[in-house]
Design a protein around this motif. Structure first.
Motif, PDB file in Angstrom:
ATOM      1  N   ALA A 144      81.816   1.999  29.299  1.00 24.96           N
ATOM      2  CA  ALA A 144      82.914   2.121  28.337  1.00 24.96           C
ATOM      3  C   ALA A 144      82.696   3.314  27.424  1.00 24.96           C
ATOM      4  O   ALA A 144      83.637   4.054  27.099  1.00 24.96           O
ATOM      5  CB  ALA A 144      83.049   0.835  27.530  1.00 24.96           C
ATOM      6  N   LEU A 145      81.450   3.519  27.006  1.00 21.21           N
ATOM      7  CA  LEU A 145      81.135   4.660  26.153  1.00 21.21           C
ATOM      8  C   LEU A 145      81.399   5.961  26.895  1.00 21.21           C
ATOM      9  O   LEU A 145      81.971   6.910  26.327  1.00 21.21           O
ATOM     10  CB  LEU A 145      79.681   4.586  25.700  1.00 21.21           C
ATOM     11  N   ARG A 146      81.010   6.010  28.159  1.00 15.28           N
ATOM     12  CA  ARG A 146      81.259   7.213  28.959  1.00 15.28           C
ATOM     13  C   ARG A 146      82.761   7.493  29.049  1.00 15.28           C
ATOM     14  O   ARG A 146      83.204   8.638  28.952  1.00 15.28           O
ATOM     15  CB  ARG A 146      80.660   7.061  30.358  1.00 15.28           C
ATOM     16  N   GLY A 147      83.543   6.430  29.208  1.00 10.41           N
ATOM     17  CA  GLY A 147      84.989   6.597  29.271  1.00 10.41           C
ATOM     18  C   GLY A 147      85.568   7.121  27.969  1.00 10.41           C
ATOM     19  O   GLY A 147      86.474   7.969  27.971  1.00 10.41           O
ATOM     20  N   LYS A 148      85.049   6.643  26.847  1.00 10.97           N
ATOM     21  CA  LYS A 148      85.545   7.107  25.547  1.00 10.97           C
ATOM     22  C   LYS A 148      85.189   8.575  25.316  1.00 10.97           C
ATOM     23  O   LYS A 148      85.979   9.335  24.746  1.00 10.97           O
ATOM     24  CB  LYS A 148      84.972   6.241  24.434  1.00 10.97           C
ATOM     25  N   ILE A 149      84.005   8.966  25.757  1.00 10.61           N
ATOM     26  CA  ILE A 149      83.626  10.375  25.642  1.00 10.61           C
ATOM     27  C   ILE A 149      84.571  11.230  26.479  1.00 10.61           C
ATOM     28  O   ILE A 149      85.036  12.289  26.048  1.00 10.61           O
ATOM     29  CB  ILE A 149      82.169  10.592  26.085  1.00 10.61           C
ATOM     30  N   ALA A 150      84.884  10.757  27.689  1.00 16.66           N
ATOM     31  CA  ALA A 150      85.794  11.500  28.564  1.00 16.66           C
ATOM     32  C   ALA A 150      87.166  11.658  27.928  1.00 16.66           C
ATOM     33  O   ALA A 150      87.799  12.716  28.031  1.00 16.66           O
ATOM     34  CB  ALA A 150      85.904  10.797  29.914  1.00 16.66           C
ATOM     35  N   VAL A 151      87.646  10.617  27.282  1.00 19.46           N
ATOM     36  CA  VAL A 151      88.944  10.703  26.599  1.00 19.46           C
ATOM     37  C   VAL A 151      88.906  11.804  25.545  1.00 19.46           C
ATOM     38  O   VAL A 151      89.842  12.601  25.416  1.00 19.46           O
ATOM     39  CB  VAL A 151      89.318   9.353  25.970  1.00 19.46           C
TER      40      VAL A 151
END
Length: 204
Positions: A134-141
């Motif tokens: 989830a953290l990786r996804g937020k960074i990508a956003v």
């Protein structure tokens, strides 16, 4: 083995729950999940084991509450706020990550709290994997302001790997200067491959 026990509804609690969670969070950050025993927790909080089980159900239950508390603290994502360029976003992200791991506790509960565990910790390990994803996804956003989504996904995976490595090195005694040098090398790599990173990450 940390077996869940039924919650008890009778009898007054003789400790401050919020303070107990903060104390547990500091211990878990410093030593990881398996490095902290129930005895360590009860000694630090100042309660007997039955009170801990009555309030939190299990050591894992207390860890989950401590993890929620840790997640609410200022972290790497906050460093990306108000960035106007990709370089500023990466600098801010890694700078905030460094701030988080060079504190007294020197640990990240998401990155290093419980990477692998036995069968008894399988569910907790899975939850932590999901939080990392989830953290990786937020960074990508966040990176999507400057990159297309596939490129942002690739760069976020790389930056999260750097963050996790920093957390481990901080636990091993790396100083702020040591970690800032790593941040500098990351930025050099991005600049060398495309200035703003687009040439490096826009296409496979």
């Amino acid at each position: 083995m940390d077996k869940p026990r039924p919650r008890r509804s009778s009898g007054p609690r003789t400790f401050d729950r919020e303070q107990a969670v903060d104390t547990a969070m500091r211990l878990f950050r410093r030593h990881g999940y398996e490095g902290v025993s129930v005895a360590d927790l009860t000694d630090a909080i100042g309660i007997a084991p039955p009170s801990l089980y009555a309030a939190f159900g299990s050591k894992a239950g207390l860890y989950r509450e401590a993890l929620d508390r840790f997640t609410a603290l200022p972290g790497a994502l906050d460093g990306m706020a108000n960035a106007e360029t990709l370089e500023q976003a990466v600098l801010g992200l890694l700078g905030a990550a460094i701030d988080a791991v060079v504190e007294e506790e020197r640990g990240c509960m998401i990155s290093t709290g419980l990477v692998e565990g036995g069968a008894t910790h399988e569910e907790l390990s899975r939850e932590l994997r999901e939080r990392r994803l989830a953290l990786r996804g937020k960074i990508a956003v966040g990176l999507s302001h400057w990159l297309d989504r596939p490129a942002a996904d690739r760069l976020s995976a790389y930056l999260l790997a750097v963050q996790q490595g920093m957390a481990i090195q901080a636990r091993d005694g790396a100083t702020r200067d040591d970690l800032m040098a790593i941040r500098t090398e990351v930025l050099k790599g991005i600049a060398a491959k495309g200035g703003d990173g687009s040439a490096s990450y826009a296409k496979p």
